[in-house]
Motif scaffolding. Sequence first.
Motif, short mmCIF file in Angstrom:
data_model
loop_
_atom_site.label_atom_id
_atom_site.label_comp_id
_atom_site.label_asym_id
_atom_site.label_seq_id
_atom_site.Cartn_x
_atom_site.Cartn_y
_atom_site.Cartn_z
N ILE A 60 -1.73 16.95 -1.03
CA ILE A 60 -0.88 17.45 -2.09
C ILE A 60 -1.48 18.03 -3.22
N THR A 61 -0.99 19.36 -3.71
CA THR A 61 -1.53 20.03 -4.72
C THR A 61 -0.57 20.43 -5.78
N SER A 62 0.83 19.84 -5.60
CA SER A 62 1.68 20.20 -6.71
C SER A 62 2.84 19.25 -6.48
N LEU A 72 6.89 6.36 -4.25
CA LEU A 72 6.08 6.37 -2.72
C LEU A 72 4.74 6.91 -2.86
N ASN A 73 3.78 6.06 -2.34
CA ASN A 73 2.44 6.60 -2.21
C ASN A 73 2.14 7.39 -1.02
N LEU A 74 2.01 8.76 -1.33
CA LEU A 74 2.06 9.79 -0.18
C LEU A 74 0.68 9.96 0.68
N ASN A 75 -0.32 8.95 0.36
CA ASN A 75 -1.59 9.26 0.92
C ASN A 75 -1.51 8.99 2.35
N LYS A 132 0.89 -1.13 0.21
CA LYS A 132 -0.09 -0.24 0.07
C LYS A 132 0.93 1.31 0.03
N VAL A 133 2.07 1.05 0.27
CA VAL A 133 2.93 2.52 0.37
C VAL A 133 3.51 2.52 -0.96
N ASN A 189 7.74 16.89 -3.98
CA ASN A 189 9.17 16.56 -3.86
C ASN A 189 9.71 16.84 -2.56
N LEU A 190 9.14 17.95 -1.74
CA LEU A 190 9.43 18.51 -0.62
C LEU A 190 9.33 17.14 0.72
N ILE A 191 8.08 16.71 0.32
CA ILE A 191 7.59 15.56 1.45
C ILE A 191 8.58 14.40 1.28
N ILE A 192 8.92 14.12 -0.10
CA ILE A 192 9.89 13.01 -0.18
C ILE A 192 11.11 13.19 0.47
N GLY A 193 11.52 14.80 0.17
CA GLY A 193 12.78 15.14 0.68
C GLY A 193 12.99 15.06 2.26
#
Length: 545
Positions: A456-458, A82-85, A65-66, A463-467
């Motif tokens: 997440i809208t952009s 990655l699934n960021l939900n 699921k991730v 990219n920032l979250i993954i970072g």
Amino acid sequence: MKIFEQVSIQLNKLFKDFGLDENVDIKISKLEDVDYQIDNLVKFAKHDQINHIMKEVNILLSKSKVIESYEITDNCFINLNLNLNRCDKFLSNIKNSLLTDRPKKIIIDYGGPNIGKPLHVGHLRSLNIGRSIKKINEVIGNDVVTDIHLGDWGMPVAQIITYCELNNIEIKSLTVERLLEIYPESSELYENSETFKKDAQKINKNLNNSNVEVLNKWSLIREISVEDLKSTLSKLSHDFDLWLGESSVNELIKPMIESLKTKGKINLDSGALVSAEETDPKILITKSDGSYLYLTTDLATILNRIENYDFDIALYVVDSRQKLHFEQLFKTAKYFDFPKRKYEHVDFGTINDKEGRPFKTRDGGTKKLLSLYNETFEYIKNINEQLDENIIHDLTNTVLTYSDLLTNRRTDYKFDLEKFTNISGKTGIYVQYAQVRAKNIIKASKYKSHNEKIKITSSAERNLIIGLLNLEIVIKQSLKFNEPHHLANYLYEICNLFNIFYEEENIINLKDEKIKKSKLLLTSYFLEVTNLVFISLGIKAVNKM
Ligand code: ARG
């Protein structure tokens, strides 16, 4: 990575089922559209069951699921997105996700100045790297003890005492400035005058035999020197748990040598004592005049540390020129059957001036660390005259630390103040500015988190979250190799990602409350991560710039 915990466990089991001795290693991808990469299977591309293995990997990944999407390349790289939900759960728990399950006790030996001498530019890297390794270990929950391990014994001190005796200088009334002058003068005399040399050798012998009068003089010199070192170190924001040194183990050396003799681990060799180990050349333990060597005190220091601060790992953050010394030390400790521990020489290259030459003062002397601090302070002050002095002080230490940690520790680098203070370059000033920007938005919007979720809208947000999630990987990488430069570079990258996100929209003016709150929450996560990285690098984040 915690977010991949389940997948990793399943993949490891799968590898095992196929008889592959592999531990899944999830790496940050360098490819534009790929978040992570697993290359464990690349070397098995010709394995006779590879198709079967890949089929199973496929099934496994498709169920996770991730994972949002994945691809297995022909040469067996696994590319993951990655699934960021579900990222909120991981972002809100980032600090805890760094904690180790099995805390270790680590002793870090760094700084290592010699008494009678000021701190100079050559000490900067040991101080910065040592402090950062300490902080990283603390962030992950290890128990750390730091020891400055002073060079406070033996011939150099004996030379100073001899000089004072010959010139009727009362040590009690010696100023640190005068002491710092005496050091080079006395070592020159030692080189050039036979009588001075003889006198100094006698004093050194008395020092080793704990002659009360010589010990008193030694103790005064140490005190004057330590006070001066402490004042410079506190300016540079360094402190140590232990202020031990070569002198601290003087009493332990005799019994250590006796015990080694009994065990047949050392032999007499033309008056000197050498290790009985078959080596070429032989490893010298004491000289023929009975005096101790650098190695002798370091061996006794190991015993002292095991006895008093029982540790799992001892790190020595000392420049690369001492490589041979530490190889001999660790090898000899093993041969002498000292209790088994992990030892590592965390070596580093030199810091040169802007032109790449050794750092010197105008008259050719070694450059004091305090002068480097003062010059940097003045330089920053000239650019930002309206800034508060406390902030300039913090920025000075930022520059002196960040630019130093950015380079791989084994590589030499050039100290270039203009480059290191550039607000749009890869500098300490740039990263400070990014986090001040973030603090300003949080302050201006009076934001307080209320369990909202990130929407997440952009792609900048993604990219920032993954970072931010990558912190865990980068911390581990820095820790594994004792290399803070991964974290220093990472800090620049996330600040860059934040700046892109920041410039995308004026967050404060957003009409949609949900989106605004989501962006503010992301900003607060950015601040939490940068805060952890600043701590790990030994840098104080400023609140205003
Ligand atoms: N004082 C030494 C020097 O100036 C560095 C000490 C490093 N630590 C150690 N345990 N040997 O070279």
